[in-house]
Design an enzyme around this catalytic site. Structure first.
Site, PDB file in Angstrom:
ATOM      1  CB  ALA A  68      -0.894  -0.010   1.232  1.00 56.72           C
ATOM      2  N   GLY A 111       0.660  -5.284   0.688  1.00 58.62           N
ATOM      3  CA  GLY A 111      -0.432  -5.362  -0.287  1.00 58.62           C
ATOM      4  C   GLY A 111       0.023  -5.910  -1.630  1.00 58.62           C
ATOM      5  CD  GLU A 114      -2.153  -8.134   2.293  1.00 55.28           C
ATOM      6  OE1 GLU A 114      -1.948  -6.936   2.012  1.00 55.28           O
ATOM      7  OE2 GLU A 114      -2.710  -8.507   3.338  1.00 55.28           O
ATOM      8  CD  GLU A 134       1.250  -5.889   5.395  1.00 58.45           C
ATOM      9  OE1 GLU A 134       2.110  -6.749   5.714  1.00 58.45           O
ATOM     10  OE2 GLU A 134       0.493  -6.026   4.435  1.00 58.45           O
TER      11      GLU A 134
HETATM   12  C1  HXC Z   1       5.048   4.569  -0.746  1.00 63.26           C
HETATM   13  C2  HXC Z   1       7.073   3.687  -1.382  1.00 63.26           C
HETATM   14  C3  HXC Z   1       6.703   2.410  -0.915  1.00 63.26           C
HETATM   15  C4  HXC Z   1       5.391   2.276  -0.336  1.00 63.26           C
HETATM   16  C5  HXC Z   1       8.698   2.267  -1.694  1.00 63.26           C
HETATM   17  N1  HXC Z   1       8.310   3.558  -1.871  1.00 63.26           N
HETATM   18  N2  HXC Z   1       7.733   1.548  -1.108  1.00 63.26           N
HETATM   19  N3  HXC Z   1       6.252   4.736  -1.300  1.00 63.26           N
HETATM   20  N4  HXC Z   1       4.624   3.389  -0.275  1.00 63.26           N
HETATM   21  N5  HXC Z   1       4.935   1.098   0.120  1.00 63.26           N
HETATM   22  C6  HXC Z   1       9.087   4.642  -2.459  1.00 63.26           C
HETATM   23  C7  HXC Z   1      10.195   5.104  -1.526  1.00 63.26           C
HETATM   24  O1  HXC Z   1       9.687   6.007  -0.587  1.00 63.26           O
HETATM   25  C8  HXC Z   1      11.140   5.755  -2.504  1.00 63.26           C
HETATM   26  O2  HXC Z   1      10.656   7.024  -2.850  1.00 63.26           O
HETATM   27  C9  HXC Z   1      11.013   4.857  -3.737  1.00 63.26           C
HETATM   28  O3  HXC Z   1       9.760   4.171  -3.617  1.00 63.26           O
HETATM   29  C10 HXC Z   1      12.107   3.823  -3.829  1.00 63.26           C
HETATM   30  O4  HXC Z   1      12.116   3.082  -2.619  1.00 63.26           O
HETATM   31  P1  HXC Z   1      13.436   2.868  -1.718  1.00 63.26           P
HETATM   32  O5  HXC Z   1      12.980   2.572  -0.351  1.00 63.26           O
HETATM   33  O6  HXC Z   1      14.363   4.016  -1.903  1.00 63.26           O
HETATM   34  O7  HXC Z   1      14.058   1.579  -2.433  1.00 63.26           O
HETATM   35  P2  HXC Z   1      15.009   0.494  -1.759  1.00 63.26           P
HETATM   36  O8  HXC Z   1      16.005   1.136  -0.840  1.00 63.26           O
HETATM   37  O9  HXC Z   1      15.512  -0.340  -2.885  1.00 63.26           O
HETATM   38  O10 HXC Z   1      14.047  -0.394  -0.840  1.00 63.26           O
HETATM   39  C11 HXC Z   1      13.029  -1.158  -1.394  1.00 63.26           C
HETATM   40  C12 HXC Z   1      12.030  -1.625  -0.283  1.00 63.26           C
HETATM   41  C13 HXC Z   1      11.549  -0.416   0.513  1.00 63.26           C
HETATM   42  C14 HXC Z   1      12.733  -2.647   0.635  1.00 63.26           C
HETATM   43  C15 HXC Z   1      10.881  -2.336  -1.016  1.00 63.26           C
HETATM   44  O11 HXC Z   1      11.088   0.583  -0.419  1.00 63.26           O
HETATM   45  C16 HXC Z   1      10.439  -0.692   1.466  1.00 63.26           C
HETATM   46  O12 HXC Z   1      10.646  -1.251   2.520  1.00 63.26           O
HETATM   47  N6  HXC Z   1       9.190  -0.275   1.122  1.00 63.26           N
HETATM   48  C17 HXC Z   1       8.053  -0.400   1.993  1.00 63.26           C
HETATM   49  C18 HXC Z   1       7.583  -1.843   2.038  1.00 63.26           C
HETATM   50  C19 HXC Z   1       6.399  -2.003   2.979  1.00 63.26           C
HETATM   51  O13 HXC Z   1       6.475  -1.736   4.187  1.00 63.26           O
HETATM   52  N7  HXC Z   1       5.233  -2.438   2.437  1.00 63.26           N
HETATM   53  C20 HXC Z   1       4.013  -2.652   3.193  1.00 63.26           C
HETATM   54  C21 HXC Z   1       3.150  -1.423   3.076  1.00 63.26           C
HETATM   55  S1  HXC Z   1       1.703  -1.579   4.108  1.00 63.26           S
HETATM   56  P3  HXC Z   1      11.576   8.339  -2.769  1.00 63.26           P
HETATM   57  O14 HXC Z   1      10.640   9.435  -3.129  1.00 63.26           O
HETATM   58  O15 HXC Z   1      12.118   8.380  -1.385  1.00 63.26           O
HETATM   59  O16 HXC Z   1      12.640   8.061  -3.798  1.00 63.26           O
HETATM   60  C22 HXC Z   1       0.615  -2.480   3.189  1.00 63.26           C
HETATM   61  C23 HXC Z   1      -0.737  -2.696   3.794  1.00 63.26           C
HETATM   62  C24 HXC Z   1      -1.608  -3.573   2.931  1.00 63.26           C
HETATM   63  O17 HXC Z   1       0.903  -2.919   2.122  1.00 63.26           O
HETATM   64  C25 HXC Z   1      -2.933  -2.964   2.686  1.00 63.26           C
HETATM   65  C26 HXC Z   1      -3.646  -3.509   1.463  1.00 63.26           C
HETATM   66  C27 HXC Z   1      -3.561  -2.712   0.197  1.00 63.26           C
END
Ligand code: HXC
Length: 260
Positions: A68, A111, A114, A134
């Site tokens: 998400a 997500g 999922e 999450e």
């Molecule tokens: C918004 C995101 C994002 C996310 C990455 N980005 N994931 N933006 N939401 N989920 C953005 C970063 O902010 C960054 O933007 C750009 O994408 C590149 O990401 P980096 O982090 O710089 O890349 P990297 O260092 O290679 O790391 C990759 C990663 C990391 C390990 C995947 O991005 C990460 O941990 N992302 C979050 C993963 C997460 O927690 N997902 C669960 C979300 S909750 P900028 O502008 O800084 O360059 C969820 C709830 C489910 O999914 C609900 C149902 C829909």
């Protein structure tokens, strides 16, 4: 929505296969509201088109989807998520009957994992990484991560992914039953398109009956599921394509299905 108006996905067709490519590279295909609306609309449009027999859903080489959109979510209050029934819009994918093949390269997190699990089969590149991180954000999975993942891989691995931020490699995901096939990363789209084309060449109503029967295994008791399967099996004998499929075998030729 007109296909050409999509801003977060790309849509294309090749024969009877429709492909949806998540396209927010700047955010690793994070699932924001716009993207959710567009994926659902594109899926429903393909589903309404009997010229399409299977759908491929894919992302980029680096990320299927990183979950998400955390930036969009961060501003929401409890009342916001309750009142908008956040996430529930994705449930419309459950109503999409056309088989969906997820083609996963790179990150499929939260997500994203999922969404892949909402597809009927997952083809994974060797680079794929699956996780439910999450709890790092003070939330829990909300699009089936505690339910579909547990049904797919069992409690031991599901608990590990949901309670820690462990990611599964493609090989691990295949060995635990989360994905159907693992292919070299460069071959992902060809492999997924081949799987989809194979499905799309079959009789659509027969594919629906098969898919709905497998899905039943996750919805009901064995006895009820077997009864559902038996009825669906019997009903296949009403299809013209059933007669064609058997006639083609007997006559040693390829079947020509009419999807009726
Ligand atoms: C918004 C995101 C994002 C996310 C990455 N980005 N994931 N933006 N939401 N989920 C953005 C970063 O902010 C960054 O933007 C750009 O994408 C590149 O990401 P980096 O982090 O710089 O890349 P990297 O260092 O290679 O790391 C990759 C990663 C990391 C390990 C995947 O991005 C990460 O941990 N992302 C979050 C993963 C997460 O927690 N997902 C669960 C979300 S909750 P900028 O502008 O800084 O360059 C969820 C709830 C489910 O999914 C609900 C149902 C829909």
């Amino acid at each position: 929505v007109d296909m050409s108006d999509y801003t977060t996905i790309k849509v294309s067709t090749d024969g009877r296969v429709g492909t949806i490519t998540l396209n927010r590279p700047e955010a690793l295909n994070a699932l924001n509201l716009t993207l959710m609306g567009e994926v659902v609309a594109a899926m429903e449009a393909f589903d309404a088109d009997t010229g399409i027999g299977a759908i491929v859903l894919t992302g980029s080489a680096k990320a299927f989807a990183a979950g998400a959109d955390i930036k969009e979510m961060s501003a929401k209050s409890h009342a916001d998520v309750v009142n908008e029934d956040m996430i529930s819009h994705w449930d419309r994918l459950i109503g999409v009957r056309t088989p969906k093949v997820a083609a996963v390269s790179g990150y499929a997190l939260g997500g994203g994992c999922e969404l892949a699990m909402m597809c009927d089969l997952v083809v994974a590149a060797e680079s794929a990484k699956f996780g439910q991180p999450e709890t790092n954000l003070g939330i829990i999975p909300g699009l089936g991560g505690t339910q579909r993942l547990t049904r797919a891989v069992g409690k031991a691995v599901a608990m590990d992914l949901v309670l820690t931020d462990r990611m599964l490699s493609a090989e691990e995901a295949a060995s635990y039953g989360l994905v159907s096939r693992v292919v070299p990363t460069d071959d992902l789209l060809t492999a997924a398109a081949d799987v989809a084309a194979k499905i799309a060449a079959k009789s659509l109503p027969v594919v629906y009956a098969a898919k709905e029967s497998v899905d039943r295994a996750f919805e009901t008791t064995l006895r009820e599921g077997l009864m559902f399967e038996r009825r669906a099996f019997h009903a296949c004998f009403a299809f013209e394509d059933r007669a064609e499929g058997m006639a083609a075998f007997v006559e040693k030729r390829k079947p020509e299905f009419k999807n009726r």
